[in-house]
Write a protein that holds these residues in place. Structure first.
Motif, PDB file in Angstrom:
ATOM      1  N   SER A 190      57.507 -10.589  89.850  1.00  0.00           N
ATOM      2  CA  SER A 190      56.769 -11.845  89.981  1.00  0.00           C
ATOM      3  C   SER A 190      55.270 -11.657  89.750  1.00  0.00           C
ATOM      4  CB  SER A 190      56.986 -12.441  91.373  1.00  0.00           C
ATOM      5  OG  SER A 190      56.316 -11.668  92.355  1.00  0.00           O
ATOM      6  N   VAL A 191      54.623 -12.751  89.420  1.00  0.00           N
ATOM      7  CA  VAL A 191      53.168 -12.738  89.234  1.00  0.00           C
ATOM      8  C   VAL A 191      52.464 -12.363  90.535  1.00  0.00           C
ATOM      9  CG1 VAL A 191      51.169 -14.177  88.702  1.00  0.00           C
ATOM     10  CG2 VAL A 191      53.256 -14.394  87.336  1.00  0.00           C
ATOM     11  N   GLN A 192      53.021 -12.796  91.663  1.00  0.00           N
ATOM     12  CA  GLN A 192      52.415 -12.456  92.961  1.00  0.00           C
ATOM     13  C   GLN A 192      52.325 -10.942  93.144  1.00  0.00           C
ATOM     14  OE1 GLN A 192      54.767 -14.693  92.502  1.00  0.00           O
ATOM     15  NE2 GLN A 192      53.991 -16.637  93.304  1.00  0.00           N
ATOM     16  N   HIS A 193      53.328 -10.217  92.646  1.00  0.00           N
ATOM     17  CA  HIS A 193      53.275  -8.761  92.757  1.00  0.00           C
ATOM     18  C   HIS A 193      52.158  -8.181  91.890  1.00  0.00           C
ATOM     19  CE1 HIS A 193      56.466  -7.990  95.504  1.00  0.00           C
ATOM     20  NE2 HIS A 193      57.394  -8.523  94.750  1.00  0.00           N
ATOM     21  N   LEU A 194      51.893  -8.785  90.742  1.00  0.00           N
ATOM     22  CA  LEU A 194      50.779  -8.316  89.911  1.00  0.00           C
ATOM     23  C   LEU A 194      49.463  -8.405  90.679  1.00  0.00           C
ATOM     24  CD1 LEU A 194      51.532  -9.949  86.422  1.00  0.00           C
ATOM     25  CD2 LEU A 194      52.258  -7.724  87.294  1.00  0.00           C
ATOM     26  N   GLN A 195      49.283  -9.499  91.394  1.00  0.00           N
ATOM     27  CA  GLN A 195      48.051  -9.670  92.163  1.00  0.00           C
ATOM     28  C   GLN A 195      47.958  -8.649  93.285  1.00  0.00           C
ATOM     29  OE1 GLN A 195      48.878 -13.757  93.093  1.00  0.00           O
ATOM     30  NE2 GLN A 195      47.650 -14.557  91.391  1.00  0.00           N
ATOM     31  N   ARG A 196      49.087  -8.313  93.886  1.00  0.00           N
ATOM     32  CA  ARG A 196      49.095  -7.295  94.941  1.00  0.00           C
ATOM     33  C   ARG A 196      48.766  -5.915  94.371  1.00  0.00           C
ATOM     34  NH1 ARG A 196      54.314 -10.491  96.654  1.00  0.00           N
ATOM     35  NH2 ARG A 196      53.365 -11.955  98.144  1.00  0.00           N
ATOM     36  N   VAL A 197      49.346  -5.601  93.219  1.00  0.00           N
ATOM     37  CA  VAL A 197      49.038  -4.320  92.570  1.00  0.00           C
ATOM     38  C   VAL A 197      47.549  -4.233  92.267  1.00  0.00           C
ATOM     39  CG1 VAL A 197      49.399  -2.910  90.508  1.00  0.00           C
ATOM     40  CG2 VAL A 197      51.343  -4.066  91.567  1.00  0.00           C
ATOM     41  N   ALA A 198      46.987  -5.308  91.736  1.00  0.00           N
ATOM     42  CA  ALA A 198      45.577  -5.305  91.350  1.00  0.00           C
ATOM     43  C   ALA A 198      44.664  -5.021  92.537  1.00  0.00           C
ATOM     44  CB  ALA A 198      45.211  -6.647  90.715  1.00  0.00           C
ATOM     45  N   ARG A 199      45.046  -5.502  93.721  1.00  0.00           N
ATOM     46  CA  ARG A 199      44.204  -5.312  94.902  1.00  0.00           C
ATOM     47  C   ARG A 199      44.438  -3.969  95.592  1.00  0.00           C
ATOM     48  NH1 ARG A 199      45.972 -10.841  95.986  1.00  0.00           N
ATOM     49  NH2 ARG A 199      44.331 -12.296  95.386  1.00  0.00           N
ATOM     50  N   PRO A 210      62.194  -7.495  79.362  1.00  0.00           N
ATOM     51  CA  PRO A 210      62.033  -7.369  77.909  1.00  0.00           C
ATOM     52  C   PRO A 210      60.604  -7.015  77.524  1.00  0.00           C
ATOM     53  CG  PRO A 210      63.199  -9.401  78.478  1.00  0.00           C
ATOM     54  CD  PRO A 210      62.673  -8.835  79.763  1.00  0.00           C
ATOM     55  N   ALA A 211      60.460  -6.327  76.399  1.00  0.00           N
ATOM     56  CA  ALA A 211      59.151  -5.811  75.983  1.00  0.00           C
ATOM     57  C   ALA A 211      58.115  -6.918  75.833  1.00  0.00           C
ATOM     58  CB  ALA A 211      59.293  -5.021  74.684  1.00  0.00           C
ATOM     59  N   GLY A 212      58.497  -8.049  75.259  1.00  0.00           N
ATOM     60  CA  GLY A 212      57.529  -9.123  75.072  1.00  0.00           C
ATOM     61  C   GLY A 212      57.009  -9.666  76.386  1.00  0.00           C
ATOM     62  N   GLN A 213      57.909  -9.942  77.317  1.00  0.00           N
ATOM     63  CA  GLN A 213      57.505 -10.425  78.638  1.00  0.00           C
ATOM     64  C   GLN A 213      56.676  -9.372  79.357  1.00  0.00           C
ATOM     65  OE1 GLN A 213      60.804 -11.429  81.184  1.00  0.00           O
ATOM     66  NE2 GLN A 213      59.508 -11.881  82.953  1.00  0.00           N
ATOM     67  N   LEU A 214      57.098  -8.112  79.248  1.00  0.00           N
ATOM     68  CA  LEU A 214      56.364  -7.033  79.901  1.00  0.00           C
ATOM     69  C   LEU A 214      54.935  -6.960  79.380  1.00  0.00           C
ATOM     70  CD1 LEU A 214      56.610  -4.558  81.855  1.00  0.00           C
ATOM     71  CD2 LEU A 214      57.113  -3.197  79.827  1.00  0.00           C
ATOM     72  N   GLY A 215      54.773  -7.036  78.060  1.00  0.00           N
ATOM     73  CA  GLY A 215      53.434  -6.973  77.482  1.00  0.00           C
ATOM     74  C   GLY A 215      52.537  -8.091  77.980  1.00  0.00           C
ATOM     75  N   ASN A 216      53.094  -9.307  78.092  1.00  0.00           N
ATOM     76  CA  ASN A 216      52.303 -10.428  78.587  1.00  0.00           C
ATOM     77  C   ASN A 216      51.879 -10.207  80.040  1.00  0.00           C
ATOM     78  OD1 ASN A 216      52.562 -11.804  76.159  1.00  0.00           O
ATOM     79  ND2 ASN A 216      54.390 -12.918  76.809  1.00  0.00           N
ATOM     80  N   MET A 217      52.783  -9.672  80.852  1.00  0.00           N
ATOM     81  CA  MET A 217      52.460  -9.467  82.259  1.00  0.00           C
ATOM     82  C   MET A 217      51.498  -8.283  82.440  1.00  0.00           C
ATOM     83  SD  MET A 217      55.959 -10.531  84.283  1.00  0.00           S
ATOM     84  CE  MET A 217      55.085 -10.801  85.834  1.00  0.00           C
ATOM     85  N   SER A 219      49.098  -7.611  80.392  1.00  0.00           N
ATOM     86  CA  SER A 219      47.787  -8.205  80.103  1.00  0.00           C
ATOM     87  C   SER A 219      47.248  -8.959  81.310  1.00  0.00           C
ATOM     88  CB  SER A 219      47.893  -9.153  78.896  1.00  0.00           C
ATOM     89  OG  SER A 219      48.232  -8.447  77.726  1.00  0.00           O
ATOM     90  N   MET A 220      48.124  -9.696  81.978  1.00  0.00           N
ATOM     91  CA  MET A 220      47.717 -10.391  83.194  1.00  0.00           C
ATOM     92  C   MET A 220      47.280  -9.405  84.266  1.00  0.00           C
ATOM     93  SD  MET A 220      50.783 -13.219  83.397  1.00  0.00           S
ATOM     94  CE  MET A 220      50.259 -13.800  85.009  1.00  0.00           C
ATOM     95  N   LEU A 221      48.051  -8.328  84.425  1.00  0.00           N
ATOM     96  CA  LEU A 221      47.710  -7.332  85.440  1.00  0.00           C
ATOM     97  C   LEU A 221      46.364  -6.693  85.150  1.00  0.00           C
ATOM     98  CD1 LEU A 221      48.311  -5.539  87.871  1.00  0.00           C
ATOM     99  CD2 LEU A 221      49.753  -4.110  86.397  1.00  0.00           C
ATOM    100  N   ARG A 222      46.095  -6.392  83.902  1.00  0.00           N
ATOM    101  CA  ARG A 222      44.802  -5.791  83.550  1.00  0.00           C
ATOM    102  C   ARG A 222      43.654  -6.744  83.894  1.00  0.00           C
ATOM    103  NH1 ARG A 222      44.940  -1.176  80.559  1.00  0.00           N
ATOM    104  NH2 ARG A 222      42.835  -1.583  79.773  1.00  0.00           N
TER     105      ARG A 222
END
Length: 336
Positions: A190-199, A210-217, A219-222
């Motif tokens: 989930s996107v919420q986990h990306l925000q937790r990783v970032a912090r 899938p690779a396409g979805q992974l690449g998009n996420m 970018s969001m994480l970065r």
């Protein structure tokens, strides 16, 4: 860039991804020693406390779920370079965070600093409900709070924490983990986990993406990580995939579809892998000939993957699992 590759250790996978019986202690040791001899970075076990409903309905004999941290203490004593990771440790099922932190710090010392910790909510809400039938919690928030509490215990001489789910006061927590920055990963798609990783995280463990979805996420994480004032290049992108390599794509797909692993992934369509039904699991995962699997992995590396974490081979026996580990190590990894 060096891309890491590690192997899934079936601490809690009987009945889910492997038949029953499968995970004898001798088998776990065999896999760990085989992984070390083949040069894999680490092994990653998961965390289950009680049998899932669909497993109970399929198997008359209950599966054996081994507690991962205790298992690692035993395995670390019989290996030298192999690292050990939890993929994942289900923090909501572990309500005393200070005891969990003490286990982690102790194991990091006893293993010589070879421990990495992935945490998450767990794929099956029914497990949490069985352990804490009257608890009203948001498991994602509980995981986030648990990691903050772990950071406090690992970094402060006298640690105190007051949260919604965890609280302690004036805990002089020693020894700290042997590794100055023991790696902590968040597992989840989930996107919420990306925000937790970032912090608060050192890495992100998505599953079967899938690779396409992974690449998009990625970018969001970065972007999230940079906004927190942290270097995005320090965050490990460590997805978990199922793997099976054969002489042809058709042979690999047939073997995968006959495996318990295939049934398990179907069971996750309503939880961890929700929303991915449009893409075949054979296409998402590392299933195929050597050439096909290498091509898939290159696409994933281009999407940002730095660690193919805890590969779960779709094997029906320990012998087949060890054979798949060897094929992957000798024929696939050199092509990366």
């Amino acid at each position: 860039m060096t891309v890491l590759v590690s192997v899934g250790l079936p601490t809690g996978m009987e009945g889910l991804t492997f038949p029953i019986p499968f995970s004898d202690p001798s088998t776990l040791l065999r896999i760990a020693k085989h992984a070390e001899a083949l040069g894999y970075h680490s092994v990653w076990g998961n965390d289950h406390m009680t049998t899932q409903n669909y497993v109970r309905s399929e198997f008359h004999t209950p599966p054996r779920f081994w507690e991962p941290l205790i298992t690692y203490a035993w395995l670390a004593a019989q290996t030298t370079t192999l690292r050990f990771g939890t993929g994942i440790l289900v923090l909501p099922m572990r309500r005393d965070i200070v005891v969990t932190a003490k286990q982690i710090a102790t194991l990091d010392h006893m293993s010589g600093g070879r421990l990495e910790i992935g945490v998450g909510v767990g794929a099956y809400r029914e497990e949490f409900n069985a352990l804490w039938p009257d608890a009203k919690v948001h498991r994602g928030e509980m995981v986030e709070e648990g990691v903050r509490a772990l950071r406090e215990l690992f970094n402060e001489r006298e640690a105190s924490f007051q949260g919604k789910y965890y609280h302690f006061r004036d805990v002089e927590f020693f020894p700290k983990p042997l590794q100055p920055d023991l790696p902590l990963y968040f597992g989840g798609n989930s996107v919420q986990h990306l925000q937790r990783v970032a912090r608060w995280g050192n890495g992100w463990i998505p599953a079967g993406m899938p690779a396409g979805q992974l690449g998009n996420m990625v970018s969001m994480l970065r972007d999230y990580t940079a906004a927190e004032g942290r270097d995005p290049d320090t965050i490990a992108i460590a997805p978990q995939f199922v793997a099976y390599v054969a002489r042809t794509d058709e042979e690999a797909i047939a073997k995968y579809q006959q495996s318990q692993m295939h049934k398990h992934l179907m069971s996750l369509r309503s939880s961890t892998l929700k929303g991915q039904s449009a893409t075949g699991m054979e296409d998402i995962n590392l299933v195929g000939s050597v050439e096909t699997v290498v091509a898939k992995m290159h696409r994933l590396i281009a999407a940002g993957v730095t660690h193919f974490l805890g590969l779960y081979f779709a094997a029906s026996s320990p012998d087949e699992l060890c054979e798949q580990m060897q094929i992957f190590a000798e024929q696939v990894i050199p092509e990366l």
